[in-house]
Design an enzyme around this catalytic site. Structure first.
Site, PDB file in Angstrom:
ATOM      1  N   LYS A  16       6.540  -1.286   7.300  1.00 28.29           N
ATOM      2  CA  LYS A  16       7.487  -2.169   7.997  1.00 28.29           C
ATOM      3  C   LYS A  16       8.607  -1.386   8.660  1.00 28.29           C
ATOM      4  O   LYS A  16       9.111  -1.769   9.699  1.00 28.29           O
ATOM      5  CB  LYS A  16       8.121  -3.169   7.010  1.00 28.29           C
ATOM      6  CG  LYS A  16       7.162  -4.169   6.443  1.00 28.29           C
ATOM      7  CD  LYS A  16       7.866  -5.105   5.489  1.00 28.29           C
ATOM      8  CE  LYS A  16       8.393  -4.435   4.250  1.00 28.29           C
ATOM      9  NZ  LYS A  16       7.370  -3.862   3.356  1.00 28.29           N
ATOM     10  N   GLY A  40      11.713   1.233   0.240  1.00 26.92           N
ATOM     11  CA  GLY A  40      11.856   2.564   0.821  1.00 26.92           C
ATOM     12  C   GLY A  40      11.142   2.596   2.149  1.00 26.92           C
ATOM     13  O   GLY A  40       9.983   2.213   2.242  1.00 26.92           O
TER      14      GLY A  40
HETATM   15  P1  IMP Z   1      11.167  -4.260  -8.936  1.00 30.23           P
HETATM   16  O1  IMP Z   1      11.293  -4.835  -7.582  1.00 30.23           O
HETATM   17  O2  IMP Z   1      11.755  -2.873  -9.067  1.00 30.23           O
HETATM   18  O3  IMP Z   1      11.659  -5.174 -10.024  1.00 30.23           O
HETATM   19  O4  IMP Z   1       9.591  -4.052  -9.232  1.00 30.23           O
HETATM   20  C1  IMP Z   1       8.706  -5.160  -9.363  1.00 30.23           C
HETATM   21  C2  IMP Z   1       7.357  -4.846  -8.740  1.00 30.23           C
HETATM   22  O5  IMP Z   1       7.491  -4.738  -7.326  1.00 30.23           O
HETATM   23  C3  IMP Z   1       6.755  -3.511  -9.199  1.00 30.23           C
HETATM   24  O6  IMP Z   1       5.347  -3.638  -9.233  1.00 30.23           O
HETATM   25  C4  IMP Z   1       7.145  -2.557  -8.099  1.00 30.23           C
HETATM   26  O7  IMP Z   1       6.271  -1.458  -8.008  1.00 30.23           O
HETATM   27  C5  IMP Z   1       7.032  -3.473  -6.880  1.00 30.23           C
HETATM   28  N1  IMP Z   1       7.876  -3.062  -5.760  1.00 30.23           N
HETATM   29  C6  IMP Z   1       9.212  -3.207  -5.651  1.00 30.23           C
HETATM   30  N2  IMP Z   1       9.641  -2.745  -4.468  1.00 30.23           N
HETATM   31  C7  IMP Z   1       8.562  -2.306  -3.806  1.00 30.23           C
HETATM   32  C8  IMP Z   1       8.364  -1.751  -2.496  1.00 30.23           C
HETATM   33  O8  IMP Z   1       9.282  -1.574  -1.689  1.00 30.23           O
HETATM   34  N3  IMP Z   1       7.080  -1.447  -2.175  1.00 30.23           N
HETATM   35  C9  IMP Z   1       6.051  -1.668  -3.022  1.00 30.23           C
HETATM   36  N4  IMP Z   1       6.188  -2.188  -4.223  1.00 30.23           N
HETATM   37  C10 IMP Z   1       7.431  -2.507  -4.626  1.00 30.23           C
END
Ligand code: IMP
Length: 438
Positions: A16, A40
């Protein structure tokens, strides 16, 4: 107007950042509406690589208004570091605006995220451990600290004290952690307040002004549709809503302010963290996609799980976001793979088949993809700049995606560089990119 939402149509990491960066060139403002520094974006600019976590992708374009909306959760230490780093590299950041209503990630949110995952053991979600879930939990519990609170010492201290109180039990193992001291935490956050003050605004009204003046505003989502807390693979999801509907809530605009919704999807699929992934590959093709695609997280460095393009999930994403256009990224990574498979149905544990994305968690956890095999292409396509340059099989692959999802492919990524992009005929239908295609 128009307002244009750009969302992830898979499990995040769809590219994105690059797409928003490209579209931002034609926009007047870019607004992030959810998530935090769990996201990221890697953007390659003039051979230089920028890794952004909180900053809207438009920041690399001088003169664009970049907004961190109220729906974002902000770790102010990370934001200050990101601003410093961009300044150091000569990027103008003075015009970046942050909503006074955005919630702040506090030191205890990080500790709670770590502790929560440790407690879940084998059942853990695989969060980025950036404190995202606990911060959104405090927001819902009305114990959140907001950006505006940074500007008033008395209020800040009172709110931190109130938020800390109910966490005493779960944070007992960290009782001696100096970052949890009320006084030093308040001091630290006041410092962030001083640094961020010039950027803090009522961002919703700033966006209304731009829309009312007929300017182009991009609403930039983080993560992806299948990580949506309501519509994704719960509980293996993030704690916000990455779907297009959330752009309204997270930026403070109404549904009629958004005219176009672009969904970004890779030409294959990846996922980080735990949770269902029906088209996952555990073989050489999966390894090849990971290596060629550089599938390692921007935020955590974790190796991503890889798989075939899941069209059942992509059609679901098209519906739930009301996508008007698709941007297919990393098509070049598929070169040399023959045949290319696409998941067109799921098979459940009892051999039942599913043409639609199943709502039930148990069904989804056991679902495996059923595939259509499409011809591959051997040629490298990094130099292709128009649809006509693409090998026939690559064009047919894109046509198959369009036919299955009912959404036109407006843009195709054939490499990491900004110029490694094909604007298809369908991009002419967009108010934002019509001029590019013409
Ligand atoms: P959190 O957002 O850190 O609470 O993570 C929850 C879930 O979302 C986990 O499986 C993370 O790996 C996934 N996740 C969070 N942000 C991203 C992202 O920017 N890209 C891909 N996966 C994400």
């Amino acid at each position: 107007m128009p307002g244009i939402a750009i969302v992830g149509a898979q499990w995040g990491d769809e590219g994105k950042g690059k797409i928003t960066d490209l579209l931002a060139e034609r926009a007047d403002a870019v607004v992030r509406f959810q998530g935090g520094n769990n996201a990221g974006h890697t953007i390659v600019r003039g051979g230089e690589e920028f890794k952004l976590h909180l900053m809207p992708s438009g920041i690399l374009h001088p003169g664009k208004t970049c907004v961190i909306g109220n729906g974002v959760v902000v770790d102010p230490r990370v934001l200050c570091d990101e601003l410093d780093e961009l300044r150091r590299r000569g990027v103008a950041v003075d015009e970046m605006r942050i909503s006074a209503n955005a919630h702040l990630i506090m030191p205890y949110h990080l500790l709670l995220d770590h502790a929560g995952e440790a407690r879940l053991g084998q059942l853990q979600i695989g969060t980025t451990r950036r404190g995202i879930g606990p911060c959104y939990a405090d927001k819902a519990a009305r114990l959140g600290i907001r950006v505006q609170d940074l500007l008033d010492e008395k209020i800040l201290k009172k709110k931190i004290a109130a938020a800390l109180e109910p966490k005493r039990l779960s944070l007992r193992p960290f009782a001696k952690d100096p970052s949890l001291d009320l006084y030093s935490m308040t001091e630290e956050y006041l410092t962030y307040g001083h640094r961020l003050e010039p950027h803090i605004r009522d961002t919703a009204s700033l966006i209304w002004e731009r829309l009312d003046r007929g300017e182009n505003v991009i609403f930039e989502g983080a993560q992806g549709t299948l990580l949506d807390i309501d519509h994704g693979t719960y509980p293996f999801v993030t704690s916000s809503n990455p779907v297009a509907g959330a752009a309204c809530v997270g930026a403070g605009v109404g549904p009629r302010d958004i005219q176009e919704v672009w969904g970004v999807a890779k030409a294959y699929a990846t996922r980080v963290g735990a949770g269902p992934f029906p088209t996952e590959l555990h073989d050489d093709v999966g390894d090849r996609l990971r290596t060629r695609g550089g599938e390692f997280g921007t935020t955590t460095g974790r190796a991503r799980r890889t798989g075939w393009l899941d069209l059942v999930a992509l059609r679901y994403a098209a519906r739930i976001n009301s996508l008007t256009a698709l941007a297919i990224t990393k098509l070049d990574v598929l070169a040399g793979i023959d045949p290319i498979c696409v998941g067109t149905r799921y098979r459940g544990s009892d051999d039942a088949t599913f043409a639609q994305f199943p709502y039930h968690q148990s069904v989804l956890h056991h679902a495996v993809g059923e595939y259509e095999q499409l011809p591959g292409f051997a040629e490298e396509i990094g130099e292709c700049r128009s649809e006509a340059d693409l090998p026939v099989a690559a064009r047919e692959y894109l046509e198959y995606i369009e036919a299955f999802t009912g959404v036109p492919v407006a843009l195709v990524g054939v490499g990491p560089g900004r110029d490694q992009t094909i604007w298809t005929q369908a991009s002419a239908d967009s108010a934002l990119t019509g001029a590019v295609a013409a």
